[in-house]
Design an enzyme around this catalytic site. Structure first.
Site, PDB file in Angstrom:
ATOM      1  CB  SER A  68       2.263   0.059  10.184  1.00 52.03           C
ATOM      2  OG  SER A  68       1.209   0.725  10.433  1.00 52.03           O
ATOM      3  CD  GLU A 110      -0.902   4.374  12.918  1.00 45.48           C
ATOM      4  OE1 GLU A 110      -0.592   5.280  13.558  1.00 45.48           O
ATOM      5  OE2 GLU A 110      -0.253   3.298  12.576  1.00 45.48           O
TER       6      GLU A 110
HETATM    7  C1  FAD Z   1      -0.432   5.884   9.825  1.00 44.91           C
HETATM    8  C2  FAD Z   1      -0.567   4.971   8.545  1.00 44.91           C
HETATM    9  C3  FAD Z   1      -0.410   3.575   8.338  1.00 44.91           C
HETATM   10  C4  FAD Z   1      -0.468   2.839   7.375  1.00 44.91           C
HETATM   11  N1  FAD Z   1       0.037   1.588   7.203  1.00 44.91           N
HETATM   12  C5  FAD Z   1      -0.293   0.660   6.310  1.00 44.91           C
HETATM   13  C6  FAD Z   1       0.299  -0.439   6.355  1.00 44.91           C
HETATM   14  O1  FAD Z   1       1.069  -1.063   7.242  1.00 44.91           O
HETATM   15  N2  FAD Z   1      -0.093  -1.392   5.266  1.00 44.91           N
HETATM   16  C7  FAD Z   1      -0.628  -0.844   3.993  1.00 44.91           C
HETATM   17  O2  FAD Z   1      -0.902  -1.791   3.103  1.00 44.91           O
HETATM   18  N3  FAD Z   1      -1.014   0.398   3.994  1.00 44.91           N
HETATM   19  C8  FAD Z   1      -0.986   1.165   5.125  1.00 44.91           C
HETATM   20  N4  FAD Z   1      -1.370   2.443   5.142  1.00 44.91           N
HETATM   21  C9  FAD Z   1      -2.146   2.928   3.811  1.00 44.91           C
HETATM   22  C10 FAD Z   1      -1.100   3.389   2.711  1.00 44.91           C
HETATM   23  O3  FAD Z   1      -0.458   4.564   3.389  1.00 44.91           O
HETATM   24  C11 FAD Z   1      -1.827   3.785   1.426  1.00 44.91           C
HETATM   25  O4  FAD Z   1      -2.773   4.730   1.743  1.00 44.91           O
HETATM   26  C12 FAD Z   1      -2.180   2.400   0.601  1.00 44.91           C
HETATM   27  O5  FAD Z   1      -1.231   1.483   0.554  1.00 44.91           O
HETATM   28  C13 FAD Z   1      -2.771   3.042  -0.618  1.00 44.91           C
HETATM   29  O6  FAD Z   1      -1.522   3.868  -1.368  1.00 44.91           O
HETATM   30  P1  FAD Z   1      -1.512   3.710  -2.998  1.00 44.91           P
HETATM   31  O7  FAD Z   1      -0.580   4.743  -3.397  1.00 44.91           O
HETATM   32  O8  FAD Z   1      -1.351   2.273  -3.320  1.00 44.91           O
HETATM   33  O9  FAD Z   1      -2.957   4.091  -3.479  1.00 44.91           O
HETATM   34  P2  FAD Z   1      -3.672   5.518  -4.119  1.00 44.91           P
HETATM   35  O10 FAD Z   1      -2.842   5.730  -5.362  1.00 44.91           O
HETATM   36  O11 FAD Z   1      -3.153   6.531  -3.065  1.00 44.91           O
HETATM   37  O12 FAD Z   1      -4.925   5.080  -4.274  1.00 44.91           O
HETATM   38  C14 FAD Z   1      -5.904   4.725  -3.083  1.00 44.91           C
HETATM   39  C15 FAD Z   1      -6.960   4.128  -3.722  1.00 44.91           C
HETATM   40  O13 FAD Z   1      -7.827   5.073  -4.463  1.00 44.91           O
HETATM   41  C16 FAD Z   1      -8.098   4.656  -5.721  1.00 44.91           C
HETATM   42  N5  FAD Z   1      -7.976   6.017  -6.524  1.00 44.91           N
HETATM   43  C17 FAD Z   1      -6.936   6.813  -6.695  1.00 44.91           C
HETATM   44  N6  FAD Z   1      -7.046   7.735  -7.615  1.00 44.91           N
HETATM   45  C18 FAD Z   1      -8.468   7.608  -7.856  1.00 44.91           C
HETATM   46  C19 FAD Z   1      -9.284   8.250  -8.589  1.00 44.91           C
HETATM   47  N7  FAD Z   1      -8.945   9.418  -9.191  1.00 44.91           N
HETATM   48  N8  FAD Z   1     -10.596   7.856  -8.791  1.00 44.91           N
HETATM   49  C20 FAD Z   1     -11.049   6.968  -8.174  1.00 44.91           C
HETATM   50  N9  FAD Z   1     -10.221   5.973  -7.416  1.00 44.91           N
HETATM   51  C21 FAD Z   1      -9.004   6.534  -7.214  1.00 44.91           C
HETATM   52  C22 FAD Z   1      -6.958   3.790  -6.048  1.00 44.91           C
HETATM   53  O14 FAD Z   1      -7.281   2.810  -7.034  1.00 44.91           O
HETATM   54  C23 FAD Z   1      -6.830   3.052  -4.725  1.00 44.91           C
HETATM   55  O15 FAD Z   1      -7.845   1.915  -4.768  1.00 44.91           O
HETATM   56  C24 FAD Z   1      -1.355   3.313   6.119  1.00 44.91           C
HETATM   57  C25 FAD Z   1      -1.785   4.615   6.186  1.00 44.91           C
HETATM   58  C26 FAD Z   1      -1.406   5.536   7.151  1.00 44.91           C
HETATM   59  C27 FAD Z   1      -2.126   6.831   7.382  1.00 44.91           C
END
Ligand code: FAD
Length: 400
Positions: free
Chosen positions: A200, A398
């Site tokens: 966001s 959201e």
């Molecule tokens: C509309 C919208 C707005 C958003 N706004 C924000 C915002 O303002 N700020 C914010 O911080 N986030 C926001 N998000 C969330 C953001 O998009 C991400 O989903 C978030 O930062 C996590 O992404 P990542 O790539 O770090 O984690 P990912 O790599 O996607 O992993 C997510 C979690 O799953 C775990 N994981 C991954 N793979 C595995 C596996 N194989 N087994 C077990 N566990 C696993 C990881 O350890 C982690 O804890 C928003 C999401 C949406 C949909």
């Protein structure tokens, strides 16, 4: 023999209400598919090959409009328009094709984030029209990191960052409540590029710094998370690939008399920082209330705790609540809402009241139950009020 079933096509159109007739798109189009008369700038459906060269240079976003049609609108149709036609109902036979054509990685992410609304989300009637999809994975905007600051206490388990991205000369218009996509570098174990993640926008439409063509994000480091660790580790000057902007419903009403109730946890505060800054800059003395319910485990883990303390009560009423402060009873946002039930029930009877819920998936259930209890106690019926608010773009969720 039956005539073969026709399938709809996606027609590229320009919004005549927003277009400023600068003709940049016409200059950019490599195949002369864009033309104009004295009235409008239009796209020839017979020529357009969806190369998207015209999208990013458009300063207004009016270029980024699409309709699924069985028969494309002609140039003559488009020259005569004062506004874009609504999406036609293509009938049951084609809704599958339509949904398939419109579906993409981002829209399904947003749909999941908005499902707690309990129906099709709508934008507030007074919200400005947002630009969406100006930049994509194949054509991202390249932003530069201007700053990356921790906004939760060192030593707490929650590392949340305020990250400022500068877009230089690139046009990247956003409205408060919209999100951007971040393309994390590298590939998944199967060799395909990482998925885009949404964040966001935490600053007002005119930038983190006014008119500096930058924006801010609020990002929480997730253990093992690909994109959040990439973002939280960025240094000043690093380049980041950004897509979007995204989101056409979770938007701030422009009406200064709108009462905006903002309910959040963690990084769900990001859009509300943008709302508050917009009110402060553009609507000083607005008669509508701005009310924040913000929950965290402790004050040290509440993003923007310090800056929030400086927001004057006349601009925003704040309810900061904590669930893990030693020797204090646990309090969640829905508990404080119940305490303020009388004031909230009064607001719920006004058609100028908007409710926004943002943060962790699942928080909407507790908030929904609190609103139902408050209504019951004060002679109202949440089951009747909620669908009316939702349909008129005054109830937004959201969660992620
Ligand atoms: C509309 C919208 C707005 C958003 N706004 C924000 C915002 O303002 N700020 C914010 O911080 N986030 C926001 N998000 C969330 C953001 O998009 C991400 O989903 C978030 O930062 C996590 O992404 P990542 O790539 O770090 O984690 P990912 O790599 O996607 O992993 C997510 C979690 O799953 C775990 N994981 C991954 N793979 C595995 C596996 N194989 N087994 C077990 N566990 C696993 C990881 O350890 C982690 O804890 C928003 C999401 C949406 C949909």
């Amino acid at each position: 023999m039956n005539a073969p079933q026709k399938t709809p096509i996606k027609q590229h159109l320009i919004d005549p209400e927003i277009c400023i007739r600068c003709y940049t798109c016409e200059e950019m189009c490599p195949i002369d598919a864009i033309t104009h008369d004295d009235n409008n700038v239009v796209v020839d459906a017979a020529k357009c090959n969806y190369c998207m060269d015209c999208i990013a240079p458009c300063p207004t976003g009016s270029i980024d409009n699409w309709r699924m049609v069985m028969e494309p609108y002609s140039l003559q149709d488009q020259f005569s328009w004062d506004e874009l036609p609504e999406q036609q109902d293509l009938g049951e036979a084609d809704t599958g094709a339509l949904a398939e054509a419109m579906e993409d990685e981002i829209s399904s992410l947003l749909a999941r984030a908005h499902e707690g609304t309990g129906g099709k989300p709508a934008a507030p009637a007074s919200a400005d029209k947002p630009s969406i999809n100006l930049y994509s994975r194949t054509r991202p905007a390249v932003a530069r990191v201007q700053g990356n600051y921790r906004i939760t206490d060192e030593g707490t388990g929650s590392d949340v960052r305020h990250i400022i991205l500068s877009f230089g000369e690139q046009v990247f218009p956003v409205l408060e409540g919209q999100s951007v996509g971040i393309v994390p570098p590298g590939t998944k174990p199967d060799g395909r590029p990482h998925d885009i993640r949404l964040y966001s926008v935490a600053s007002a439409r005119d930038g983190e710094k006014r008119n500096a063509n930058n924006l801010a994000l609020t990002v929480k480091r997730e253990e093992g998370g690909v994109c959040s660790n990439y973002l939280c580790d960025l240094k000043k000057g690093d380049e980041v690939q950004v897509t979007g902007p995204f989101g056409g419903t979770f938007l701030m009403p422009n009406d200064p008399s709108a009462n905006i109730v903002m309910i959040c946890t963690g990084t769900g505060s990001a859009p509300f920082r943008a709302f508050t800054e917009r009110r402060r800059r553009a609507m000083p003395g607005a008669p509508g209330k701005l009310i924040l319910y913000f929950g965290a485990r402790t004050p040290g883990e509440l993003p923007y705790f310090g800056p929030l303390k400086k927001v004057p009560p006349a601009l925003m009423e704040q309810h900061l609540v904590y669930s893990r402060v030693p020797d204090s009873p646990k309090e969640y946002v829905q508990d404080r809402m119940r305490v303020n039930g009388e004031a909230l029930s009064g607001l719920l009877t006004s058609d100028r009241t908007h409710i926004y819920i943002c943060g962790l998936k699942g928080m909407e259930t507790g908030v929904d139950e609190a609103l139902a209890d408050i209504c019951r106690k004060h002679g109202l019926d949440w089951a009747t009020i909620k669908p009316v608010m939702r349909a008129s773009g005054r109830y937004h969720v959201e969660t992620y």
